[in-house]
Motif scaffolding. Structure first.
Motif, PDB file in Angstrom:
ATOM      1  N   ILE A   1     112.522 -38.933  32.978  1.00  0.00           N
ATOM      2  CA  ILE A   1     112.558 -37.419  33.154  1.00  0.00           C
ATOM      3  C   ILE A   1     112.343 -37.398  34.800  1.00  0.00           C
ATOM      4  N   ALA A   2     113.303 -36.810  35.519  1.00  0.00           N
ATOM      5  CA  ALA A   2     113.093 -36.721  37.033  1.00  0.00           C
ATOM      6  C   ALA A   2     112.021 -35.586  37.185  1.00  0.00           C
ATOM      7  N   PRO A   3     110.976 -35.600  38.298  1.00  0.00           N
ATOM      8  CA  PRO A   3     110.161 -34.595  38.289  1.00  0.00           C
ATOM      9  C   PRO A   3     110.850 -33.036  38.865  1.00  0.00           C
ATOM     10  N   PRO A   4     110.293 -32.008  38.516  1.00  0.00           N
ATOM     11  CA  PRO A   4     111.084 -30.694  38.903  1.00  0.00           C
ATOM     12  C   PRO A   4     111.228 -30.827  40.528  1.00  0.00           C
ATOM     13  N   PRO A   5     112.386 -29.821  40.824  1.00  0.00           N
ATOM     14  CA  PRO A   5     112.679 -30.000  42.089  1.00  0.00           C
ATOM     15  C   PRO A   5     111.869 -28.908  42.806  1.00  0.00           C
ATOM     16  N   VAL A   6     110.505 -29.256  43.100  1.00  0.00           N
ATOM     17  CA  VAL A   6     109.566 -28.198  43.488  1.00  0.00           C
ATOM     18  C   VAL A   6     109.859 -27.942  45.039  1.00  0.00           C
ATOM     19  N   GLY A   7     110.369 -28.504  46.015  1.00  0.00           N
ATOM     20  CA  GLY A   7     110.746 -28.257  47.370  1.00  0.00           C
ATOM     21  C   GLY A   7     111.981 -27.431  47.261  1.00  0.00           C
ATOM     22  N   ASP A   8     112.881 -27.341  46.441  1.00  0.00           N
ATOM     23  CA  ASP A   8     114.047 -26.581  46.454  1.00  0.00           C
ATOM     24  C   ASP A   8     113.335 -24.923  46.020  1.00  0.00           C
ATOM     25  N   MET A   9     112.492 -25.079  45.075  1.00  0.00           N
ATOM     26  CA  MET A   9     111.997 -24.028  44.380  1.00  0.00           C
ATOM     27  C   MET A   9     111.265 -23.312  45.520  1.00  0.00           C
ATOM     28  N   ILE A  10     110.453 -23.925  46.222  1.00  0.00           N
ATOM     29  CA  ILE A  10     109.551 -23.390  47.316  1.00  0.00           C
ATOM     30  C   ILE A  10     110.334 -22.885  48.278  1.00  0.00           C
ATOM     31  N   GLN A  11     111.143 -23.376  48.604  1.00  0.00           N
ATOM     32  CA  GLN A  11     112.387 -23.077  49.612  1.00  0.00           C
ATOM     33  C   GLN A  11     113.010 -21.762  49.306  1.00  0.00           C
ATOM     34  N   GLN A  12     113.523 -21.830  48.146  1.00  0.00           N
ATOM     35  CA  GLN A  12     114.029 -20.702  47.657  1.00  0.00           C
ATOM     36  C   GLN A  12     113.248 -19.277  47.560  1.00  0.00           C
ATOM     37  N   LEU A  13     112.038 -19.600  46.971  1.00  0.00           N
ATOM     38  CA  LEU A  13     111.262 -18.460  46.954  1.00  0.00           C
ATOM     39  C   LEU A  13     110.863 -17.879  48.199  1.00  0.00           C
ATOM     40  N   ARG A  14     110.711 -18.880  49.270  1.00  0.00           N
ATOM     41  CA  ARG A  14     110.018 -18.585  50.427  1.00  0.00           C
ATOM     42  C   ARG A  14     111.166 -17.631  51.142  1.00  0.00           C
ATOM     43  N   LYS A  15     112.334 -18.153  50.975  1.00  0.00           N
ATOM     44  CA  LYS A  15     113.508 -17.533  51.598  1.00  0.00           C
ATOM     45  C   LYS A  15     113.800 -16.078  51.196  1.00  0.00           C
ATOM     46  N   GLU A  16     113.658 -16.017  49.765  1.00  0.00           N
ATOM     47  CA  GLU A  16     113.806 -14.549  48.834  1.00  0.00           C
ATOM     48  C   GLU A  16     112.896 -13.826  49.523  1.00  0.00           C
ATOM     49  N   ARG A  17     111.606 -13.988  49.806  1.00  0.00           N
ATOM     50  CA  ARG A  17     110.676 -13.165  50.354  1.00  0.00           C
ATOM     51  C   ARG A  17     110.833 -12.898  51.860  1.00  0.00           C
ATOM     52  N   GLY A  18     111.720 -13.609  52.369  1.00  0.00           N
ATOM     53  CA  GLY A  18     111.754 -13.412  54.047  1.00  0.00           C
ATOM     54  C   GLY A  18     110.610 -13.962  54.554  1.00  0.00           C
ATOM     55  N   MET A  19     109.997 -15.042  54.029  1.00  0.00           N
ATOM     56  CA  MET A  19     108.784 -15.712  54.871  1.00  0.00           C
ATOM     57  C   MET A  19     109.504 -16.917  55.628  1.00  0.00           C
ATOM     58  N   THR A  20     108.930 -17.229  56.728  1.00  0.00           N
ATOM     59  CA  THR A  20     109.201 -18.428  57.524  1.00  0.00           C
ATOM     60  C   THR A  20     108.241 -19.460  57.022  1.00  0.00           C
ATOM     61  N   LEU A  21     108.420 -20.728  57.634  1.00  0.00           N
ATOM     62  CA  LEU A  21     107.390 -21.850  57.249  1.00  0.00           C
ATOM     63  C   LEU A  21     106.032 -21.496  57.755  1.00  0.00           C
ATOM     64  N   GLU A  22     106.093 -20.773  59.073  1.00  0.00           N
ATOM     65  CA  GLU A  22     104.725 -20.295  59.564  1.00  0.00           C
ATOM     66  C   GLU A  22     104.018 -19.298  58.625  1.00  0.00           C
TER      67      GLU A  22
ATOM     68  N   LEU B   1     104.326 -18.624  55.510  1.00  0.00           N
ATOM     69  CA  LEU B   1     104.065 -19.333  54.280  1.00  0.00           C
ATOM     70  C   LEU B   1     102.704 -20.181  54.388  1.00  0.00           C
ATOM     71  N   SER B   2     102.748 -20.859  55.659  1.00  0.00           N
ATOM     72  CA  SER B   2     101.770 -21.770  55.952  1.00  0.00           C
ATOM     73  C   SER B   2     100.460 -21.086  56.143  1.00  0.00           C
ATOM     74  N   ARG B   3     100.253 -19.829  56.940  1.00  0.00           N
ATOM     75  CA  ARG B   3      99.139 -18.839  57.175  1.00  0.00           C
ATOM     76  C   ARG B   3      98.604 -18.326  55.867  1.00  0.00           C
ATOM     77  N   ALA B   4      99.580 -18.038  54.840  1.00  0.00           N
ATOM     78  CA  ALA B   4      99.191 -17.478  53.559  1.00  0.00           C
ATOM     79  C   ALA B   4      98.751 -18.156  52.454  1.00  0.00           C
ATOM     80  N   SER B   5      99.147 -19.479  52.747  1.00  0.00           N
ATOM     81  CA  SER B   5      98.645 -20.431  51.662  1.00  0.00           C
ATOM     82  C   SER B   5      97.648 -21.417  52.144  1.00  0.00           C
ATOM     83  N   GLY B   6      97.624 -21.661  53.409  1.00  0.00           N
ATOM     84  CA  GLY B   6      96.662 -22.515  53.933  1.00  0.00           C
ATOM     85  C   GLY B   6      96.976 -23.932  53.981  1.00  0.00           C
ATOM     86  N   VAL B   7      98.402 -24.217  53.724  1.00  0.00           N
ATOM     87  CA  VAL B   7      98.834 -25.576  53.793  1.00  0.00           C
ATOM     88  C   VAL B   7      99.690 -25.858  54.917  1.00  0.00           C
TER      89      VAL B   7
END
Length: 196
Positions: free
Chosen positions: A13-34, A36-42
Motif C-alpha cells: 500500500i502506497a503512503p497517502p499523497p500528503v504533499g499533494d493534499m497540503i498543497q491543495q489545502l494551502r492553495k484553497e485557503r489562499g496561503m503561500t508557503l510563507e 503556512l510556515s508562519r501559521a504552523s511553525g514548520v
C-alpha cells in the motif's frame, strides 16, 4: 527522507499523497508557503520538500500543519472514511511513535487520529534523567498522567509534584509543563490529553 511504501501482508500500500493534499489545502485557503510556515511553525524549506514529496512529515509536523490548515489530522493524511470491521486490532508496528533527542523519551500515539485535537492518549517512556517538556496547549486543555513504572516529577510552571507507580497526576496543560524522570530506572506511564 525518502518515500517508503508501507507493506501489508496482503499487498503493498502506497503512503497517502500528503504533499499533494497540503498543497491543495494551502492553495484553497489562499496561503503561500510563507504564510503556512508562519501559521504552523514548520520551516518554508521543509514545507516545500513535503509538497514535492521529497520528505514525509512526522506525526508532530503533520499535526501542526493540519491545525494551521483547519483540518483534522486524519483528513490531511487521507485516512479511510470508515472501517468495515467492528473490531480492529492495531499491531505494535502500526502505532506511530515520536522519539526525543538521543532517544531520551519515546511517545507512542495510542489514540486514533480522528480524535486528535479533542482527546489524545499516549504511552510515554522516559530514560533516567529525561523529560518531556511542553509549551502551553490551547486554553482549557488538561493532562492526566498515570505512572506505570518508575517515578516522575510533574511540573506546571514552577510547581512540581512527584508521582509513583499507580498514581495519577492531573494538571492544567495550558501552561508550560513537563514530566521528568527523577529515578535511576526507566519511567513509563499513560498520558491523556483533553483539549479545552
Amino acid at each position: 527522507m525518502a518515500r517508503t511504501p508501507a507493506v501489508s501482508a496482503a499487498s503493498p500500500i502506497a503512503p497517502p499523497p500528503v504533499g499533494d493534499m497540503i498543497q491543495q489545502l494551502r492553495k484553497e485557503r489562499g496561503m503561500t508557503l510563507e504564510t503556512l510556515s508562519r501559521a504552523s511553525g514548520v520551516s518554508k524549506s521543509m514545507l516545500s520538500q513535503i509538497e514535492r514529496d521529497k520528505a514525509n512529515p512526522t506525526i508532530a509536523v503533520a499535526w501542526r500543519l493540519a491545525n494551521a490548515l483547519g483540518v483534522r489530522l486524519d483528513q490531511l493524511l487521507g485516512a479511510p472514511a470508515g472501517d468495515p470491521e467492528p473490531v480492529r486490532v492495531i499491531g505494535k508496528h502500526e502505532i506511530p511513535t515520536l522519539a526525543g533527542a538521543e532517544h531520551a523519551y519515546q511517545l507512542k500515539i495510542l489514540g486514533p487520529m480522528e480524535l486528535a485535537g479533542k482527546y489524545e492518549w499516549y504511552e510515554l517512556t522516559l530514560q533516567p534523567g529525561a523529560a518531556l517538556v511542553s509549551e502551553p496547549h490551547d486554553p482549557g486543555t488538561r493532562e492526566h498522567f498515570t505512572v506505570l513504572d518508575g517515578q516522575v516529577d510533574v511540573e506546571v510552571e514552577h510547581f512540581a509534584r512527584r508521582a509513583k507507580p499507580g498514581e495519577t497526576a492531573r494538571y492544567p496543560a495550558d501552561r508550560a509543563h513537563a514530566i521528568r524522570n527523577v529515578g535511576k530506572s526507566v519511567a513509563r506511564g499513560l498520558l491523556v490529553v483533553i483539549h479545552g
